[in-house]
Design an enzyme around this catalytic site. Structure first.
Site, PDB file in Angstrom:
ATOM      1  N   GLU A   1       0.840  -1.203   0.000  1.00 16.54           N
ATOM      2  CA  GLU A   1       0.000   0.000   0.000  1.00 16.54           C
ATOM      3  C   GLU A   1       0.878   1.258   0.000  1.00 16.54           C
ATOM      4  O   GLU A   1       0.637   2.197  -0.755  1.00 16.54           O
ATOM      5  CB  GLU A   1      -0.917  -0.021   1.232  1.00 16.54           C
ATOM      6  CG  GLU A   1      -2.053   0.961   1.175  1.00 16.54           C
ATOM      7  CD  GLU A   1      -2.951   0.866   2.413  1.00 16.54           C
ATOM      8  OE1 GLU A   1      -2.682   0.023   3.291  1.00 16.54           O
ATOM      9  OE2 GLU A   1      -3.918   1.640   2.488  1.00 16.54           O
TER      10      GLU A   1
ATOM     11  N   ALA B   1      -8.135   3.568   8.610  1.00 20.50           N
ATOM     12  CA  ALA B   1      -7.662   2.631   9.631  1.00 20.50           C
ATOM     13  C   ALA B   1      -6.148   2.456   9.659  1.00 20.50           C
ATOM     14  O   ALA B   1      -5.623   1.820  10.569  1.00 20.50           O
ATOM     15  CB  ALA B   1      -8.329   1.266   9.432  1.00 20.50           C
TER      16      ALA B   1
ATOM     17  N   THR C   1      -2.143   4.389   8.230  1.00 23.25           N
ATOM     18  CA  THR C   1      -1.481   5.493   7.529  1.00 23.25           C
ATOM     19  C   THR C   1      -0.128   4.998   7.031  1.00 23.25           C
ATOM     20  O   THR C   1       0.514   4.166   7.664  1.00 23.25           O
ATOM     21  CB  THR C   1      -1.361   6.737   8.437  1.00 23.25           C
ATOM     22  OG1 THR C   1      -0.876   7.825   7.666  1.00 23.25           O
ATOM     23  CG2 THR C   1      -0.423   6.524   9.596  1.00 23.25           C
ATOM     24  N   GLN C   2       0.269   5.484   5.843  1.00 20.94           N
ATOM     25  CA  GLN C   2       1.502   5.016   5.228  1.00 20.94           C
ATOM     26  C   GLN C   2       2.469   6.171   4.983  1.00 20.94           C
ATOM     27  O   GLN C   2       2.030   7.279   4.649  1.00 20.94           O
ATOM     28  CB  GLN C   2       1.230   4.357   3.869  1.00 20.94           C
ATOM     29  CG  GLN C   2       0.590   3.001   3.933  1.00 20.94           C
ATOM     30  CD  GLN C   2      -0.857   3.027   4.409  1.00 20.94           C
ATOM     31  OE1 GLN C   2      -1.221   2.419   5.419  1.00 20.94           O
ATOM     32  NE2 GLN C   2      -1.690   3.762   3.716  1.00 20.94           N
TER      33      GLN C   2
END
Ligand SMILES: O=P(O)(O)OP(=O)(O)OP(=O)(O)OC[C@H]1O[C@@H](n2cnc3c(O)ncnc32)[C@H](O)[C@@H]1O
Ligand SMILES: [Ca+2]
Length: 448
Positions: free
Chosen positions: A173, A203, A205-206
């Protein structure tokens, strides 16, 4: 007699020059016309790809298109349409898993009507589920499988070339979000500096950015390598499960309800806000480790206080900065090398900044922490939504070559111009030849 012969010779010579001139001009016109027509752009045909982003808060269907004769090479992939699926994300159908697939039907019908019929069978169709389904799988693997089977059934029955529905990893992701922002800003082809990617979901975070190769030595799970257009990229990427906007709110609320009071005065909500909430809605999330307070009541009143600096304190407490077993960490003992370069921030980072009118102009008025994360305001490029989906499809369809494609030494216009001038020069030289041979031929005629 000699005069007659001379006149006859002259006439024949004039005829020859005229014929040569006409043939020469015809040859030049034919050559240039052929060169132009040969490379005349044909009516553009497109190929298509569909990616379903099954997020924790909602599902979106993205349709991409690219020039049919240029895929795997120089053709640019563009988002042509997006459809927001009605209702919440597929993980919310865990009570009635069968309905998850049904929720996708209207957007899939829309895709069928937008993509030309002749392309349906060859159009790849992917579904990637993110943090909502990761959490459901942690809670109950069987339910998450049932939800995936339900969406699979609907997608398989579509006329497109179904390629699979799966829960993508946080690493994928983050990394494909990075590919997307750099592809959209054309930084990959140019081989110039890249931009980091920040994705604040519901839900998780990247964060992803180009870092030194020693990331792999210190924390292999945070390292991703890509070879794109002939350049090697060493990425640092991390996905923080539970630190998306919605789950982070639950973490903050769980912390504030530990005393078990009948009402909670929350500085992160506007004054005047007052809602009765069940403890279950907060404590049932697998992100919330703390146990429900030992009180007999099932709910509490969530009251807003509207105090930004106190809210900052509350939010800060959901991050653990206390220990780190690596050379450096971001939070929660997660390794993170020094930040590098500018960042593109999307999803809720964009929604929130857009809502506050902070997506353009100076960010000086916004808080220091926002400034650090959003050193560059993110504006959407090319009309495409930023996210992991485009990068995911580019990767699975091999649309970004590892090596830079060969380019012809001359552009088409240059080739036609060159051909024209060379033909003209040849014709001119031919003409000069005849012109200067003429007196010589004349004297030969006279001697006879
Ligand atoms: O990546 P995951 O964590 O699975 O979640 P998601 O994909 O569903 O998350 P989004 O980025 O779509 O949304 C992040 C948050 O922003 C909210 N949100 C989504 N679209 C929005 C919009 O157009 N305006 C304002 N908020 C929005 C949404 O409810 C979430 O709380
Ligand atoms: Ca997302």
């Amino acid at each position: 007699m000699a005069e007659q012969r001379e006149t006859k010779g002259k006439n024949a010579w004039y005829k020859a020059v005229i014929i040569i001139t006409v043939l020469g001009i015809t040859a030049i016109v034919a050559l240039v016309t052929t060169a132009v027509l040969q490379n005349k752009p044909l009516l553009q045909k497109y190929k298509y790809g569909i990616v379903l982003d099954a997020g924790s808060s909602h599902t979106a269907v993205y349709i991409y298109e690219w020039p049919a004769e240029k895929d795997n090479d120089t053709g640019r992939v563009q988002q042509t349409h997006s459809c927001k699926v009605q209702g919440a994300g597929i993980s919310s159908y865990s009570v009635f898993p069968g309905q998850a697939g049904a929720s996708l039907k209207s957007c899939m019908k829309e895709a069928e009507s937008l993509i030309p019929l002749s392309r349906h069978l060859e159009t790849p169709l992917y579904l990637g589920a993110t943090a909502g389904m990761r959490l459901l799988r942690m809670e109950n693997q069987s339910l998450s499988d049932q939800v995936l089977w339900s969406v699979e059934e609907v997608l398989q029955s579509s006329p497109f070339s179904y390629q699979g529905a799966r829960i993508i990893t946080g690493q994928e992701e983050g990394a494909f979000g990075w590919v997307t922002v750099n592809y959209l800003s054309d930084r990959l082809k140019q081989g110039s500096g890249t931009t980091g990617a920040l994705d604040l979901g519901g839900a998780s975070t990247q964060i992803s950015f180009v870092a030194n190769q020693d990331v792999a030595e210190e924390s292999a799970e945070n390292a991703v390598t890509f070879r794109l257009y002939g350049n090697d990229y060493f990425l640092y990427t991390h996905s923080f499960l539970c630190y998306g906007k919605d789950q982070a709110l639950k973490l903050a609320l769980a912390q504030q309800t530990q005393s078990g009071d009948s009402s909670v005065l929350d500085p992160c909500f506007h004054p005047g806000y007052s809602v009765d909430r069940s403890y279950f809605s907060v404590y049932s999330s697998p992100c919330v480790m703390a146990g429900k307070p030992l009180v007999s009541r099932d709910s509490f009143t969530h009251v807003g206080a509207g105090n930004a600096s106190l809210c900052q304190e509350v939010v800060r407490r959901i991050f653990n900065f206390s220990s780190c077993s690596f050379s450096r960490c971001s939070f929660n003992r997660v390794y993170q090398p020094p930040l590098q370069g500018p960042f593109g921030a999307f999803s809720a980072f964009y929604f929130v900044m857009n809502f506050l009118n902070l997506t353009s102009g100076s960010l000086e008025s916004s808080r220091e922490k926002l400034e650090r994360y959003c050193s560059r305001p993110w504006t959407q490029i090319s009309g495409s939504d930023a996210g992991w989906t485009l990068g995911y499809m580019l990767n699975l369809t091999n649309m970004i070559p590892a090596e830079a494609p060969d380019t012809p030494p001359l552009p088409h216009a240059g080739y036609v111009t060159l051909l024209f001038f060379i033909s003209l020069l040849l014709f001119f030289l031919l003409f000069l030849c005849f012109r200067f041979l003429w007196p010589h031929r004349n004297s030969q005629t006279q001697m006879i």
